[in-house]
Design a protein around this motif. Structure first.
Motif, short mmCIF file in Angstrom:
data_model
loop_
_atom_site.label_atom_id
_atom_site.label_comp_id
_atom_site.label_asym_id
_atom_site.label_seq_id
_atom_site.Cartn_x
_atom_site.Cartn_y
_atom_site.Cartn_z
N CYS A 63 -5.40 -43.02 14.15
CA CYS A 63 -6.61 -42.30 13.72
C CYS A 63 -7.14 -42.85 12.40
CB CYS A 63 -6.29 -40.81 13.57
SG CYS A 63 -5.67 -40.06 15.09
N THR A 64 -8.38 -43.33 12.46
CA THR A 64 -9.10 -43.83 11.29
C THR A 64 -10.37 -42.98 11.15
OG1 THR A 64 -10.42 -45.46 12.49
CG2 THR A 64 -8.23 -46.17 11.75
N PRO A 65 -11.09 -43.07 10.04
CA PRO A 65 -12.27 -42.22 9.88
C PRO A 65 -13.22 -42.25 11.08
CG PRO A 65 -11.76 -43.24 7.80
CD PRO A 65 -10.83 -43.86 8.82
N ASN A 66 -13.55 -43.43 11.59
CA ASN A 66 -14.51 -43.50 12.70
C ASN A 66 -13.86 -43.54 14.08
OD1 ASN A 66 -17.15 -43.59 11.33
ND2 ASN A 66 -16.29 -45.41 10.39
N ARG A 67 -12.55 -43.53 14.11
CA ARG A 67 -11.81 -43.55 15.38
C ARG A 67 -10.79 -42.41 15.37
NH1 ARG A 67 -11.66 -48.18 18.62
NH2 ARG A 67 -10.79 -46.67 20.10
N GLY A 68 -11.27 -41.19 15.59
CA GLY A 68 -10.35 -40.08 15.76
C GLY A 68 -10.30 -39.05 14.66
N VAL A 69 -10.88 -39.34 13.49
CA VAL A 69 -10.87 -38.35 12.41
C VAL A 69 -12.22 -37.64 12.32
CG1 VAL A 69 -10.57 -37.95 9.93
CG2 VAL A 69 -9.07 -39.56 11.14
N LEU A 70 -13.28 -38.39 12.13
CA LEU A 70 -14.62 -37.79 11.99
C LEU A 70 -15.43 -37.87 13.28
CD1 LEU A 70 -15.54 -39.28 8.50
CD2 LEU A 70 -14.67 -36.98 9.01
N ARG A 71 -15.11 -38.85 14.13
CA ARG A 71 -15.88 -39.03 15.36
C ARG A 71 -15.07 -39.89 16.33
NH1 ARG A 71 -18.07 -41.94 11.33
NH2 ARG A 71 -19.55 -40.35 10.84
N SER A 72 -15.54 -39.97 17.54
CA SER A 72 -15.00 -40.84 18.58
C SER A 72 -13.54 -40.52 18.92
CB SER A 72 -15.17 -42.31 18.16
OG SER A 72 -14.89 -43.16 19.25
N ILE A 73 -12.93 -41.41 19.67
CA ILE A 73 -11.53 -41.24 20.04
C ILE A 73 -10.68 -42.22 19.22
CG2 ILE A 73 -12.05 -40.42 22.37
CD1 ILE A 73 -11.12 -43.23 23.36
N PRO A 74 -9.40 -41.89 19.02
CA PRO A 74 -8.53 -42.79 18.26
C PRO A 74 -8.35 -44.13 18.96
CG PRO A 74 -7.50 -40.63 18.59
CD PRO A 74 -8.71 -40.68 19.46
N ILE A 75 -7.78 -45.07 18.23
CA ILE A 75 -7.36 -46.34 18.81
C ILE A 75 -6.10 -46.03 19.63
CG2 ILE A 75 -6.46 -48.65 18.30
CD1 ILE A 75 -8.07 -48.38 15.58
N LEU A 76 -6.12 -46.39 20.91
CA LEU A 76 -5.02 -46.05 21.80
C LEU A 76 -4.02 -47.20 21.89
CD1 LEU A 76 -7.12 -44.51 24.72
CD2 LEU A 76 -6.20 -43.35 22.70
N VAL A 77 -2.74 -46.87 21.75
CA VAL A 77 -1.67 -47.85 21.86
C VAL A 77 -0.68 -47.32 22.89
CG1 VAL A 77 0.20 -49.06 20.66
CG2 VAL A 77 -1.94 -48.57 19.45
N GLY A 78 -0.52 -48.05 23.97
CA GLY A 78 0.38 -47.62 25.03
C GLY A 78 1.83 -47.69 24.61
N GLY A 79 2.63 -46.76 25.12
CA GLY A 79 4.05 -46.73 24.80
C GLY A 79 4.76 -48.03 25.16
N SER A 80 4.33 -48.69 26.23
CA SER A 80 4.97 -49.95 26.65
C SER A 80 4.63 -51.10 25.70
CB SER A 80 4.54 -50.31 28.07
OG SER A 80 3.14 -50.55 28.12
N GLU A 81 3.58 -50.94 24.87
CA GLU A 81 3.20 -51.97 23.90
C GLU A 81 3.99 -51.86 22.59
OE1 GLU A 81 -1.49 -52.51 25.03
OE2 GLU A 81 -0.94 -50.77 23.82
N LEU A 82 4.59 -50.68 22.38
CA LEU A 82 5.29 -50.39 21.13
C LEU A 82 6.58 -51.19 21.01
CD1 LEU A 82 4.19 -48.24 19.19
CD2 LEU A 82 6.05 -46.79 19.90
#
Length: 108
Positions: free
Chosen positions: A81-100
């Protein structure tokens, strides 16, 4: 060596405000994605996407969009979650569990 990091939200003036901001980010993500979000407090993640390694840490710029990382949440995927991705607007940056490749929680 594991470093213990106390929970914080960047730019929050105190622990009370940090908790309020964290709860509001969590609710915003749940509403926008229609997914349940865990109460897990994540400090940093390392993941691989398209053959590149990324390290994301709360309080530092996201390596993909350059915005300050305010929170990292756990849901169906990991939510950066960044200001423009999930905090103030829009959706967060998605990271799949298999990528972790690594995850570090805040200390309790």
């Amino acid at each position: 060596m594991t470093t213990e990091v106390k929970f914080f939200i960047p730019k929050a003036k105190d622990d009370t405000q940090a908790e309020e901001v964290w709860e509001s980010i969590k609710k915003f993500a749940e509403k926008n994605l229609e997914w349940d979000v865990s109460d897990r407090r994540i400090f940093s993640i390392t993941y691989q996407k398209h053959g590149k390694d990324y390290y994301v840490e709360v309080g530092k710029p996201d390596p993909r969009n350059g915005e300050l990382v305010i929170a990292i949440l756990k849901s169906n995927t990991y939510l950066v979650c960044t200001p423009n991705r999930g905090v103030l607007r829009s959706i967060p940056i998605l990271v799949g569990g298999s990528e972790l490749t690594e995850i570090t929680d805040f200390s309790h």
